[in-house]
Design a protein around this motif. Structure first.
Motif, PDB file in Angstrom:
ATOM      1  N   SER A 302     139.405  75.437  14.941  1.00 30.95           N
ATOM      2  CA  SER A 302     140.294  74.413  15.499  1.00 30.95           C
ATOM      3  C   SER A 302     140.434  74.518  17.013  1.00 30.95           C
ATOM      4  N   GLY A 303     139.653  75.390  17.636  1.00 33.40           N
ATOM      5  CA  GLY A 303     139.669  75.497  19.093  1.00 33.40           C
ATOM      6  C   GLY A 303     140.578  76.573  19.645  1.00 33.40           C
ATOM      7  N   GLY A 304     141.219  77.343  18.788  1.00 37.34           N
ATOM      8  CA  GLY A 304     142.066  78.438  19.245  1.00 37.34           C
ATOM      9  C   GLY A 304     141.232  79.626  19.701  1.00 37.34           C
ATOM     10  N   LEU A 305     141.865  80.535  20.429  1.00 39.53           N
ATOM     11  CA  LEU A 305     141.152  81.703  20.947  1.00 39.53           C
ATOM     12  C   LEU A 305     142.015  82.944  20.822  1.00 39.53           C
ATOM     13  N   PHE A 306     141.519  83.930  20.064  1.00 36.71           N
ATOM     14  CA  PHE A 306     142.137  85.251  19.983  1.00 36.71           C
ATOM     15  C   PHE A 306     141.435  86.162  20.980  1.00 36.71           C
ATOM     16  N   LYS A 307     142.214  86.969  21.720  1.00 39.01           N
ATOM     17  CA  LYS A 307     141.637  87.952  22.637  1.00 39.01           C
ATOM     18  C   LYS A 307     142.361  89.281  22.471  1.00 39.01           C
ATOM     19  N   TYR A 308     141.576  90.340  22.345  1.00 44.22           N
ATOM     20  CA  TYR A 308     142.148  91.693  22.262  1.00 44.22           C
ATOM     21  C   TYR A 308     141.473  92.582  23.289  1.00 44.22           C
ATOM     22  N   TYR A 309     142.291  93.426  23.905  1.00 46.28           N
ATOM     23  CA  TYR A 309     141.766  94.449  24.811  1.00 46.28           C
ATOM     24  C   TYR A 309     142.579  95.719  24.611  1.00 46.28           C
ATOM     25  N   GLN A 348     146.209  78.167  21.587  1.00 48.45           N
ATOM     26  CA  GLN A 348     145.775  77.064  20.732  1.00 48.45           C
ATOM     27  C   GLN A 348     146.418  75.765  21.199  1.00 48.45           C
ATOM     28  N   LYS A 349     145.632  74.696  21.224  1.00 46.72           N
ATOM     29  CA  LYS A 349     146.155  73.373  21.535  1.00 46.72           C
ATOM     30  C   LYS A 349     146.477  72.636  20.243  1.00 46.72           C
ATOM     31  N   PHE A 350     147.620  71.964  20.237  1.00 52.47           N
ATOM     32  CA  PHE A 350     148.022  71.117  19.123  1.00 52.47           C
ATOM     33  C   PHE A 350     148.391  69.747  19.697  1.00 52.47           C
ATOM     34  N   GLY A 351     147.391  68.877  19.856  1.00 51.23           N
ATOM     35  CA  GLY A 351     147.653  67.580  20.457  1.00 51.23           C
ATOM     36  C   GLY A 351     148.077  67.736  21.903  1.00 51.23           C
ATOM     37  N   LYS A 352     149.295  67.271  22.206  1.00 52.53           N
ATOM     38  CA  LYS A 352     149.821  67.378  23.562  1.00 52.53           C
ATOM     39  C   LYS A 352     150.464  68.736  23.833  1.00 52.53           C
ATOM     40  N   TYR A 353     150.466  69.612  22.836  1.00 54.46           N
ATOM     41  CA  TYR A 353     151.127  70.899  22.972  1.00 54.46           C
ATOM     42  C   TYR A 353     150.106  72.023  23.131  1.00 54.46           C
ATOM     43  N   LEU A 354     150.492  73.032  23.905  1.00 55.25           N
ATOM     44  CA  LEU A 354     149.680  74.230  24.083  1.00 55.25           C
ATOM     45  C   LEU A 354     150.547  75.439  23.784  1.00 55.25           C
ATOM     46  N   LEU A 355     150.102  76.264  22.843  1.00 51.35           N
ATOM     47  CA  LEU A 355     150.842  77.465  22.449  1.00 51.35           C
ATOM     48  C   LEU A 355     150.132  78.698  22.982  1.00 51.35           C
ATOM     49  N   ASN A 356     150.868  79.550  23.683  1.00 55.11           N
ATOM     50  CA  ASN A 356     150.382  80.846  24.145  1.00 55.11           C
ATOM     51  C   ASN A 356     151.287  81.930  23.586  1.00 55.11           C
ATOM     52  N   ASP A 387     157.491 110.878  28.887  1.00 56.99           N
ATOM     53  CA  ASP A 387     156.794 110.087  27.878  1.00 56.99           C
ATOM     54  C   ASP A 387     157.425 108.705  27.827  1.00 56.99           C
ATOM     55  N   GLY A 388     156.584 107.673  27.834  1.00 60.80           N
ATOM     56  CA  GLY A 388     157.115 106.314  27.776  1.00 60.80           C
ATOM     57  C   GLY A 388     156.363 105.461  26.777  1.00 60.80           C
ATOM     58  N   ASN A 389     157.099 104.749  25.931  1.00 55.30           N
ATOM     59  CA  ASN A 389     156.531 103.773  25.011  1.00 55.30           C
ATOM     60  C   ASN A 389     157.110 102.400  25.342  1.00 55.30           C
ATOM     61  N   TYR A 390     156.232 101.408  25.446  1.00 48.70           N
ATOM     62  CA  TYR A 390     156.672 100.080  25.867  1.00 48.70           C
ATOM     63  C   TYR A 390     156.025  99.020  24.985  1.00 48.70           C
ATOM     64  N   ILE A 391     156.834  98.071  24.540  1.00 51.38           N
ATOM     65  CA  ILE A 391     156.347  96.954  23.725  1.00 51.38           C
ATOM     66  C   ILE A 391     156.798  95.650  24.368  1.00 51.38           C
ATOM     67  N   ASN A 392     155.865  94.736  24.524  1.00 47.94           N
ATOM     68  CA  ASN A 392     156.170  93.434  25.116  1.00 47.94           C
ATOM     69  C   ASN A 392     155.701  92.334  24.173  1.00 47.94           C
ATOM     70  N   LEU A 393     156.540  91.328  23.959  1.00 46.50           N
ATOM     71  CA  LEU A 393     156.203  90.175  23.129  1.00 46.50           C
ATOM     72  C   LEU A 393     156.622  88.917  23.868  1.00 46.50           C
ATOM     73  N   LYS A 394     155.708  87.938  23.917  1.00 44.63           N
ATOM     74  CA  LYS A 394     156.001  86.726  24.683  1.00 44.63           C
ATOM     75  C   LYS A 394     155.372  85.519  24.001  1.00 44.63           C
ATOM     76  N   ALA A 395     156.110  84.411  23.969  1.00 49.58           N
ATOM     77  CA  ALA A 395     155.612  83.155  23.412  1.00 49.58           C
ATOM     78  C   ALA A 395     155.999  82.014  24.337  1.00 49.58           C
ATOM     79  N   VAL A 396     155.033  81.150  24.642  1.00 46.42           N
ATOM     80  CA  VAL A 396     155.260  80.011  25.529  1.00 46.42           C
ATOM     81  C   VAL A 396     154.681  78.766  24.864  1.00 46.42           C
TER      82      VAL A 396
END
Length: 747
Positions: A302-309, A348-356, A387-396
């Motif tokens: 459907s044109g979406g893109l997964f990226k992992y690093y 992923q694009k959904f019509g006029k919407y773009l989800l990141n 020692d440091g552990n960090y978790i980040n989660l973001k949705a736009v």
């Protein structure tokens, strides 16, 4: 035979006369606000008949079509107009008035305080990965290359981006929208950590030196937004070797170009170079490290893109210096560091919407061991373990309103968990910063646009919330000239390393005011910017621990009573057009800044801020010689330095300046040379680049600061590990011919 030819000729001429006689002329004028528009395409739909308007907007053409048709008027900068037309035996006059079309390329882009380097359509496009690799003295590091742009200052003894009078920790770096909590490697005091991320991992970057988007937070000064590459063009294998490091990697792309995966590994060791050069730093354990990374990218149907690093690094070093305390001969510090970073994103694009959507995890360990040496006997070690552990989660989620107007919003969670062990101090720091944001791009016309946003945050550790509005507006003054104005309010938590005892702390904050004028034309760009920053609620600290024989103290935050300001002017000029095969740029920054923060007893010019900074970068490529040369020069006015001590006044500890002065001016001239032996060879199986780089060619003896003894009577200069350094290396790629990239980008 001749008679037949003659008959055919007469028949053809007759038919041509009939057709010509039956043709009708269609003419008119195309205007915008009563002014003719040139280069408008005027066509009869579903036919091959038409014309293009001249400089005054006039057009005319002939057609043999009859009946009802549609006449179309099109131009990239204007909204298409279609008019019904009836063609009979008489000539037709048809005029049209067009309306301006707002489009992404021609519209003004809000850019005050930011430098865009990923979208070449934007006039602010400046640095690409190739630019970074070919900037002499940058060592292929993104953060080092940014030092040659206005607004960023080189502070050699500490890692980080020091932006417009801000500390290195007041800037943040993001990858595909997610925060990177461990961008720089661990290091010992007085030696800056290096970038841990390979520059070629990113296809571009957006560097904001102020007034940045509401999508990002927790940075008082600026933000660097890195965008990783998508699917590679083809499979490849890479190999690099030098006296300092050895590395290799690969990227595999499937035949249908729907997914890819890759990995790389490397090892570095400085001991060989210690035997060649006269180092200022006595490394008892030569700096060394191992690094490995892996990635995959998947394109959905459907044109979406997964990226992992993901990456994992280890490094260690040991440094020995003469002690400033009379009871010790030497002071020693040893480092063992390890860290890992993982980033997963989906677009992923959904019509006029773009989800990141993106999430990242970081782990960082810094194990420092301090000791002293007297009469060749080493003392017991004092350990500082972090020692440091960090978790980040973001949705736009973004919705396009038109070609440049958009509305976006989302949320972000940033969780930090840190542990510190130092003598009697045992710290367990926990904080969850939750944020929500909304922002809109408003394109009013091709001359006027605005960006309006707001961000709200809540810190579980502080138990407090903030609301930060952001605003920017841009106006096109003329064809190549634009101007921008930006304002923003920015918040940042106090650094966790200073939170070692209970304190009633609040968010630190800064306000940005930025005015910019920019001229951008093909091959040239000019940028002038003025700014003012106001700081409030900065952290004040006091000493709670000291390491014997060292110049280090452990500090704790006591309140948010600090304040300050920074103001200045900046100039940037880049020219790729005037001189053949030469690309050069010049930047200048003026900075006036004062702060009362940390252990400062009063408002002072920060010891990391220089009033005047100048950088010049030039690159020249010789295709016929398969050879490229790069030059850079940087200068900055000497920074102030302070020896701040504490004394008791009426039973209360009071800070005072025991020694102060100004460092000598900083300057460095750097060269790098590149040879491409396979350039121009057809069907070459490998693409090779040979590199020779010389930093600080003139051997300037630069000084970054001073360390002082406990009583202030003795001092020693903080200097670079080596004055002049020479790097020689070979980089070989199999499967990818980067010849044309090398030519186009003056490698």
């Amino acid at each position: 035979m001749k008679t037949q030819v003659k008959k055919i000729f007469i028949l053809t001429a007759f038919l041509s006369f009939i057709l010509h006689f039956s043709q009708v002329k269609i003419s008119g004028k195309v205007s915008f606000k009563n002014k003719g528009i040139k280069e408008v395409n005027v066509t009869l739909k579903d036919t091959y008949d038409g014309a293009t308007t001249d400089a005054e907007g006039n057009f005319s053409f002939e057609t043999s079509e009859k009946g009802d048709h549609m006449l179309s008027f099109t131009h990239p900068k204007y909204i298409e107009v279609n008019k019904n037309i009836t063609i009979g035996d008489q000539n037709v006059v048809m005029n049209a008035d067009l309306k301006e079309q707002i489009n992404e390329i021609d519209a003004v882009v809000v850019s005050a305080g930011s430098i865009e380097a990923s979208d070449k359509k934007r006039a602010t496009a400046l640095l690409t990965p190739i630019d970074i690799y070919t900037t002499a003295g940058a060592d292929g590091q993104i953060s080092s290359a940014l030092n040659y742009l206005p607004g960023v200052q080189k502070v050699g003894e500490s890692e980080g981006l020091f932006i417009r009078g801000g500390t290195g920790t007041e800037s943040k770096i993001f990858m595909d929208g997610s925060l990177i909590n461990n961008y720089f490697s661990n290091s010992v005091p007085g030696i800056a950590g290096r970038d841990q991320f390979n520059t070629s991992l990113f296809k571009g970057n957006v560097f904001s030196s102020g007034g940045y988007s509401a999508l990002y937070g927790q940075a008082l000064s600026g933000a660097l937004m890195l965008e990783s590459v998508d699917l590679p063009d083809q499979s490849s294998y890479d190999f690099g070797i030098s006296p300092i490091f050895l590395n290799a990697g690969f990227q595999k792309l499937d035949d249908k170009k729907t997914y890819s995966y890759g990995a790389s590994a490397g090892y570095s060791l400085l001991s060989l170079m210690q035997k060649v050069f006269d180092f200022n730093t006595d490394f008892i354990d030569a700096p060394q490290g191992f690094n490995g990374d892996a990635n995959f990218r998947i394109k959905t149907k459907s044109g979406g893109l997964f990226k992992y690093y993901g990456m994992y690094n280890t490094n260690k070093m040991g440094v020995k210096t003469e002690s400033l305390e009379p009871e010790y001969d030497f002071a020693l510090v040893r480092l063992k560091g390890k860290n890992t970073y993982h980033n997963l994103s989906f677009k992923q694009k959904f019509g006029k919407y773009l989800l990141n959507v993106g999430t990242s995890y970081s782990f960082n360990r810094s194990d420092l061991n301090f000791s002293t040496e007297t009469n060749n006997l080493e003392s017991e070690k004092t350990q500082i373990l972090n020692d440091g552990n960090y978790i980040n989660l973001k949705a736009v989620l973004e919705r396009k309103i038109n070609k440049i107007s958009a509305l976006r919003g989302g949320f972000e969670l940033n969780n930090a968990s840190e542990q510190l062990n130092f003598q009697e101090i045992q710290k367990n720091y926990q904080d969850l910063i939750s944020a929500a944001f909304v922002e809109t791009d408003l394109g009013f016309s091709n001359q006027l646009s605005a960006k309006i946003g707001v961000r709200g945050e809540y810190s579980s550790f502080l138990g407090k919330a903030n609301v930060a509005p952001r605003f920017a507006i841009a106006y096109r003054l003329a064809k190549d000239w634009t101007t921008s104005l930006a304002y923003g309010l920015f918040y940042q938590n106090p650094e966790s390393k200073y939170i070692n005892s209970p304190s009633n702390l609040d968010f630190q904050q800064s306000q940005h005011y930025i005015f910019q004028i920019q001229r951008a034309s093909e091959g040239r760009s000019l940028r002038l910017e003025a700014f003012y920053k106001k700081y409030d609620e900065l952290v004040k600290v006091q000493n709670i621990g000291e390491i014997n024989g060292q110049y280090q103290t452990v500090q704790t935050a006591v309140n948010n009573n600090g304040y300050g300001f920074a103001k200045g002017l900046e100039l940037f000029w880049r020219d790729k057009k005037t001189f053949k095969n030469i690309d050069y740029w010049v930047s200048y920054s003026y900075l006036d800044s004062k702060r009362d923060f940390m252990n400062y007893p009063m408002s002072l010019k920060p010891n990391f801020a220089s009033e005047h900074t100048v950088s010049v970068v030039a690159k020249r490529f010789f295709p016929e010689l398969k050879f490229g040369t790069n030059l850079s020069y940087s200068y900055s006015k000497g920074r102030p330095y302070y020896d701040i001590a504490t004394k008791s006044v009426n039973g209360e500890d009071v800070n005072f300046i025991r020694n102060e002065g100004r460092l000598k001016d900083y300057s460095a001239l750097n060269f790098s040379f590149n040879y491409l032996p396979n350039l121009g060879k057809k069907d070459a199986k490998a693409f090779t680049v040979l590199v020779l780089s010389v930093s600080n060619v003139l051997g300037s003896k630069n000084i970054y600061g001073y360390n002082f003894s406990r009583n202030g009577n003795q001092s020693s200069a903080v200097v670079p590990p080596v004055n002049t350094f020479v790097f020689v290396g070979a980089f070989i790629s199999f499967g990818v011919d980067r010849t044309q990239d090398a030519i186009n980008n003056n490698l």
